[in-house]
Design an enzyme around this catalytic site. Sequence first.
Site, PDB file in Angstrom:
ATOM      1  N   HIS A 196       0.875  -1.179   0.000  1.00  0.00           N
ATOM      2  CA  HIS A 196       0.000   0.000   0.000  1.00  0.00           C
ATOM      3  C   HIS A 196       0.910   1.226   0.000  1.00  0.00           C
ATOM      4  O   HIS A 196       1.964   1.223   0.647  1.00  0.00           O
ATOM      5  CB  HIS A 196      -0.843   0.081   1.292  1.00  0.00           C
ATOM      6  CG  HIS A 196      -2.106  -0.723   1.284  1.00  0.00           C
ATOM      7  ND1 HIS A 196      -2.567  -1.389   2.409  1.00  0.00           N
ATOM      8  CD2 HIS A 196      -3.042  -0.931   0.310  1.00  0.00           C
ATOM      9  CE1 HIS A 196      -3.711  -1.983   2.123  1.00  0.00           C
ATOM     10  NE2 HIS A 196      -4.027  -1.730   0.868  1.00  0.00           N
ATOM     11  N   CYS A 292      -1.910   3.157   8.948  1.00  0.00           N
ATOM     12  CA  CYS A 292      -2.949   2.192   8.562  1.00  0.00           C
ATOM     13  C   CYS A 292      -4.091   2.145   9.565  1.00  0.00           C
ATOM     14  O   CYS A 292      -5.224   1.819   9.204  1.00  0.00           O
ATOM     15  CB  CYS A 292      -2.383   0.783   8.480  1.00  0.00           C
ATOM     16  SG  CYS A 292      -0.957   0.596   7.430  1.00  0.00           S
TER      17      CYS A 292
HETATM   18  N1  ARG Z   1      -3.650  -6.939   6.751  1.00  0.00           N
HETATM   19  C1  ARG Z   1      -4.055  -5.736   6.095  1.00  0.00           C
HETATM   20  C2  ARG Z   1      -4.065  -5.942   4.597  1.00  0.00           C
HETATM   21  O1  ARG Z   1      -3.188  -6.613   4.103  1.00  0.00           O
HETATM   22  C3  ARG Z   1      -3.181  -4.591   6.463  1.00  0.00           C
HETATM   23  C4  ARG Z   1      -3.628  -3.286   5.899  1.00  0.00           C
HETATM   24  C5  ARG Z   1      -2.730  -2.159   6.229  1.00  0.00           C
HETATM   25  N2  ARG Z   1      -3.308  -0.925   5.839  1.00  0.00           N
HETATM   26  C6  ARG Z   1      -2.674   0.060   5.214  1.00  0.00           C
HETATM   27  N3  ARG Z   1      -3.299   1.171   5.036  1.00  0.00           N
HETATM   28  N4  ARG Z   1      -1.490  -0.097   4.703  1.00  0.00           N
HETATM   29  O2  ARG Z   1      -4.911  -5.470   3.898  1.00  0.00           O
END
Ligand code: ARG
Length: 309
Positions: A196, A292
Amino acid sequence: MLQTVHQPVADRMARAEVPRLLMCAPEHFAVHYSINPWMDPAAWAAAAVRDGGAAQAKARRQWSALHAALTAAGAAIETVPPVQGLPDLVFTANAAVVLNGTALLARFRHPERQGEEPVFAAAFEGLRTRGLLSRVVALPDDVVLEGAGDCLFDPARDLFWMGHGPRSDPRAAEAVAATFGVSVVPLQLVDPRFYHLDTALCPLPTGDLIYYPGAFSEAGRAAIEAQVPARQRIALGEDDAVQFAANAVCVGGTVVMSRCSAALRAELAARGYAVVETLLDTFLQSGGSAACLTLRLDRHAAVSTALAG
Ligand code: ARG
């Protein structure tokens, strides 16, 4: 003359409104599936057997400490009630892209997280009813965009940086531009660990930009260099990057993150920022950290050509 570089950022931000963040308590946080390289459900389950849910308790403590640090920095926190069976609901950054009182609801890549979509939709409807948002809108069918996880507003440049590749579709850029009437700079993410955008890039209110160059394609790095002069680029080394130092939340002049090297702390201090470290290693087991776990609700663009309504 230019303004002094060492004036604390908090002073320059003094007239801004109270920053408002959306969070979700980790009552049901767990690593039950794997959709990024940080997630190891077998290791999570083995640890749970070994120490009887200690990771759960640790997640609650770490989340509460983050909540406290953000409140102390001056943020107001809104919450989404946790839902059993949705362990990643804690990562509210992924819920929507929010600007100018409009929330553009996320659509998730993986079925494991798609159950969060109606929960977040209801939460934003609630925020709208309370007057904290004016509009809640959906993406065009079939376009994947995982909210602010992949779409970060840069208040100093009045644009969105949008990550694509592992999760969000490149064509989501058109939807974001059409919804908000601001420019969108797409950046291709190429390192699976930084799946992300918010895991590898953090725009600060003064125009400084924390980022990990290795997360981006050559074209992506060139796009960053074209927008951000060298003196405003804070390039992380891999040591800070893998601690998710770019996954920081900036409230006024305070930058809140899980871990920070002495060098990064000094670099941010020289630019007028105070760093608050609050360990979030339990959430790193899911590929997440401070940014996050939050979603900024009160950002406004200086210039917007989007039609209200
Ligand atoms: N386990 C989550 C996923 O893989 C973590 C998300 C993290 N969020 C972020 N905004 N980077 O989707």
